[in-house]
Design a protein around this motif. Structure first.
Motif, PDB file in Angstrom:
ATOM      1  N   CYS A  37      -3.952   2.024  -9.373  1.00  0.00           N
ATOM      2  CA  CYS A  37      -3.880   3.273 -10.141  1.00  0.00           C
ATOM      3  C   CYS A  37      -4.418   3.513 -11.599  1.00  0.00           C
ATOM      4  CB  CYS A  37      -2.264   3.761 -10.024  1.00  0.00           C
ATOM      5  SG  CYS A  37      -1.694   4.225  -8.400  1.00  0.00           S
ATOM      6  N   THR A  84       0.908  -1.119  -0.021  1.00  0.00           N
ATOM      7  CA  THR A  84      -0.072  -0.107   0.345  1.00  0.00           C
ATOM      8  C   THR A  84       0.997   1.321  -0.063  1.00  0.00           C
ATOM      9  OG1 THR A  84      -0.005   0.087   2.283  1.00  0.00           O
ATOM     10  CG2 THR A  84      -1.892  -1.189   1.541  1.00  0.00           C
ATOM     11  N   THR A  85       2.119   1.263   0.251  1.00  0.00           N
ATOM     12  CA  THR A  85       3.037   2.543   0.063  1.00  0.00           C
ATOM     13  C   THR A  85       2.796   3.051   1.426  1.00  0.00           C
ATOM     14  OG1 THR A  85       3.030   2.436  -2.093  1.00  0.00           O
ATOM     15  CG2 THR A  85       4.260   4.029  -1.046  1.00  0.00           C
ATOM     16  N   PRO A  97       0.208  -1.967  -7.677  1.00  0.00           N
ATOM     17  CA  PRO A  97       0.019  -0.536  -7.759  1.00  0.00           C
ATOM     18  C   PRO A  97      -0.478  -0.180  -8.968  1.00  0.00           C
ATOM     19  CG  PRO A  97       2.119  -0.973  -7.551  1.00  0.00           C
ATOM     20  CD  PRO A  97       1.662  -2.306  -7.448  1.00  0.00           C
ATOM     21  N   ALA A 151      -2.284   3.989  -3.059  1.00  0.00           N
ATOM     22  CA  ALA A 151      -1.657   3.887  -4.539  1.00  0.00           C
ATOM     23  C   ALA A 151      -1.398   2.360  -4.798  1.00  0.00           C
ATOM     24  CB  ALA A 151      -0.712   4.626  -5.001  1.00  0.00           C
ATOM     25  N   GLY A 152      -1.496   1.608  -3.727  1.00  0.00           N
ATOM     26  CA  GLY A 152      -1.002   0.220  -3.866  1.00  0.00           C
ATOM     27  C   GLY A 152       0.650   0.192  -3.509  1.00  0.00           C
ATOM     28  N   GLY A 153       1.111  -1.019  -3.707  1.00  0.00           N
ATOM     29  CA  GLY A 153       2.620  -0.968  -3.350  1.00  0.00           C
ATOM     30  C   GLY A 153       3.290  -2.300  -3.936  1.00  0.00           C
ATOM     31  N   GLY A 213       4.265   1.845  -5.364  1.00  0.00           N
ATOM     32  CA  GLY A 213       3.128   2.783  -5.170  1.00  0.00           C
ATOM     33  C   GLY A 213       3.368   4.262  -5.842  1.00  0.00           C
ATOM     34  N   ASN A 254      -3.480   7.720  -4.175  1.00  0.00           N
ATOM     35  CA  ASN A 254      -3.950   7.292  -5.334  1.00  0.00           C
ATOM     36  C   ASN A 254      -4.644   8.392  -6.166  1.00  0.00           C
ATOM     37  OD1 ASN A 254      -5.311   5.905  -7.594  1.00  0.00           O
ATOM     38  ND2 ASN A 254      -5.501   4.064  -6.348  1.00  0.00           N
TER      39      ASN A 254
END
Lengths: 505, 102
Positions: free
Chosen positions: A172, A118-119, A168, A137-139, A142, A129
């Motif tokens: 995103c 997830t960053t 990510p 933003a995901g990871g 990210g 995001n």
């Protein structure tokens, strides 16, 4: 030498101070951004490095994940431990990008040492995001995916140990490729899980990803695990050797009449309804383009996640031993200023192990400590056979299952992530819940295969025109959240996943 | 994770104690706060219990393709001493400087 060191510290003093502030904000899980370099906290350093005057990537601005070494430009791995680390050399992928004419535009935020999805474990605060405000933003790549999604870079490099490029990219609404293990050099990538990880591109389109891959792929004498893809020329009827460029494969005009897509049913079950609907819509689109679709079950896949974490944590516990405060990392002065210790003011009591332990307590975040400790535990006497040896069995089993699946199918498809992007702070307190998010991405790393994530039809970033009026550039309002579709291919057969996925993006 | 437990193959993940966490942290050279020890004790029990699902995995041989990657042992240009020392917190006379040992 002392004066040289001081100069480096002075140059980065502002950043180091900022890191402490951001770290506090990040832990609370409420802050959207911690930095002031861009609106999303995508970049940790914005510094331009120009490439060659011409080349196939001339004019392309590329953002680089901050665990890929850039000579003379700070490379933090998202960690307070490396807040002042300045690599003395370029990673091979950086040398190749510059030679191809690309410009580097900065270093991007990431989960600390790549450990997270997830960053949010970054010492410099989470990345927001760009396509889903308030959500992660995901990871771990990210910052790279967010920079591309926000238009702050034309493309980016990430690294993927268990999904860190594809996750990510999916969250995103951009495209991310994890190459076959050995296709892209890891020289200059700060190691986390060597047997699992690789460097790969992120871009708005499949073609953009393929163009960057053309520049960075290929054997490197500085990474003995790299291979020439032509040594793995595919002789069976469906395959394609590496004849033209990767970009040629990604032109988006693919005829799918001869292509069989295997849907990995085990990785579709249990996903969020929004994910499943977007995934099924994407498979319908490929069927409409002529692809044959089969359902494939992989018996081994339910053990992938546990096997992955045992192996990754074991490798991490060894790799991160180098951060000891002597060769790299925080100095003992930094630590003693921050922490109350049992030593006297000179810091000269005790032994080396105690000095290491204090530096590592101060420099590593909680997720990194958790993984180092669990890796140490799983490899320790009496537990090695129970965890690590069984994980290697599972890894071999997963490889066999994939080989069998590719007897029937040319590519295997699943949702990239089982969920839509969580809100910032939503999951950070429950490590096992975070690990479970990686269920669909880690099998590919265990089997060393290539895989790509592209935006699902009807979700933000999708380039597929379904023939209705649905806008594809949505996500800021009440439109659908980003969802990624993952295509996995045979080893060194990047062409087929690029060809199939280019129909969608 | 003390010596007796290490030899007990039936040690269950739920049995993770704060002493186990401190022992592993010592092996890994990472100091922990008391709060971290408490949190990790609880979390490790859950995570190790999850890892125990690997018990169901059958023994599987891996037959990787082996490739000779050795090269001739020739002297090549490497980092200069200054470059190699550049990121060390403390150096002296061209050496890394470690902590004093009492």
């Amino acid at each position: 030498m002392a004066s040289e060191r001081a100069e480096i510290e002075n140059a980065d003093e502002a950043d180091a101070d900022g890191a402490e502030t951001d770290k506090a904000n990040g832990a609370s899980g409420t802050g959207g951004t911690g930095g002031d370099l861009d609106d999303y906290n995508a970049f940790l350093t914005r510094e331009r490095i120009d490439g060659a005057a011409d080349g196939p990537l001339a004019g392309l601005d590329v953002a680089i994940k901050d665990n890929i070494s850039t000579a003379g430009v700070r490379t933090t791995c998202g960690s307070a431990m490396l807040v002042n680390y300045v690599p003395p050399y370029d990673a091979t992928v950086i040398t190749r990008l510059k030679k191809a004419g690309a410009a580097i535009v900065g270093k991007t935020n990431m989960d600390e040492f790549g450990m997270g999805g997830t960053t949010e474990t970054s010492a410099f605060g989470p990345t927001e995001n760009p396509r889903a405000p308030g959500r992660v933003a995901g990871g771990s790549s990210g910052g790279s995916a967010a920079a591309v999604a926000a238009g702050l870079a034309d493309a980016a490099l990430g690294s993927d140990t268990g999904g860190s490029i594809r996750n990510p990219a999916a969250f995103c609404g951009v495209v991310g490729l994890k190459p076959t293990y050995g296709l892209v050099s890891r020289h200059g990538l700060v190691a986390y899980g060597n047997s699992l990880e690789g460097v790969g591109p992120i871009a708005p389109t499949v073609e953009g990803v393929a163009e960057v891959l053309d520049a960075v792929a290929g054997p490197d004498e500085r990474d003995a695990t790299t291979r020439d893809p032509s040594d793995h020329g595919r002789e069976h009827e469906h395959g394609h050797g590496h004849e033209g460029s990767y970009a040629d494969s990604a032109a988006g005009d693919a005829d799918l009449e001869e292509t069989t897509i295997g849907v990995l049913s085990d990785l579709v079950e249990g996903t969020d309804d929004r994910v499943r609907e977007a995934f099924e819509g994407s498979i319908d689109a490929l069927r409409a383009e002529g692809a044959a679709v089969e359902v494939v079950s992989l018996e081994s896949v339910e053990h992938s996640l546990a096997a992955y974490y045992v192996i990754a944590m074991g490798e991490a516990s060894s790799n991160l031993a180098r951060f000891d405060g002597v060769r790299y990392g925080l100095g003992r002065d930094d630590v003693d200023a921050e922490n109350e210790t049992e030593t006297g003011p000179d810091g000269d009591d005790g032994d080396w192990n105690e000095a290491y332990a204090r530096v590592r307590e101060a420099g590593f975040g909680e997720e990194v400590k958790r993984r180092i400790l669990l890796g140490t535990y799983a490899l320790s006497a009496g537990y090695h056979d129970k965890y690590y040896a069984k994980a290697q069995d599972a890894r071999a089993w997963v490889k066999r299952d994939f080989d069998a699946a590719f007897e029937h199918a040319d590519v295997l498809a699943s949702p990239t992530m089982p969920v839509v992007p969580p809100e910032i702070g939503e999951r950070i307190d429950d490590p096992l819940q975070l690990y479970l998010m990686d269920a669909n991405t880690v099998p590919v790393n265990l089997a060393n295969l290539p895989a790509i994530s592209v935006p699902a039809v009807g979700t933000p970033g999708s380039g597929y025109d379904a023939g209705d009026d649905e806008s594809t550039d949505v996500g800021r309002g009440n439109g659908p959240l980003p969802v990624g579709v993952q295509f996995t291919g045979r080893a060194f057969d990047e062409e087929t996943i690029l060809r199939v996925s280019s129909v969608l993006a | 994770m003390n010596d007796e437990q290490v030899n007990d193959e039936d040690a269950a993940a739920e049995d993770v104690t704060p002493a186990d966490v401190r022992h592993v942290a010592g092996l890994a050279r990472v100091d922990l706060t008391e709060e971290e020890v408490d949190r990790f004790t609880e979390q490790f029990a859950d995570i190790l219990e999850y890892f125990e699902t690997l018990d169901a995995v059958p023994e599987t041989d891996d037959d990787p393709e082996l490739v000779n990657v050795l090269r001739a042992d020739e002297v090549r240009e490497g980092l200069s001493q200054a470059e190699a020392l550049r990121n060390a917190p403390e150096t002296e006379d061209g050496y890394f400087k470690g902590p004093k040992v009492s």
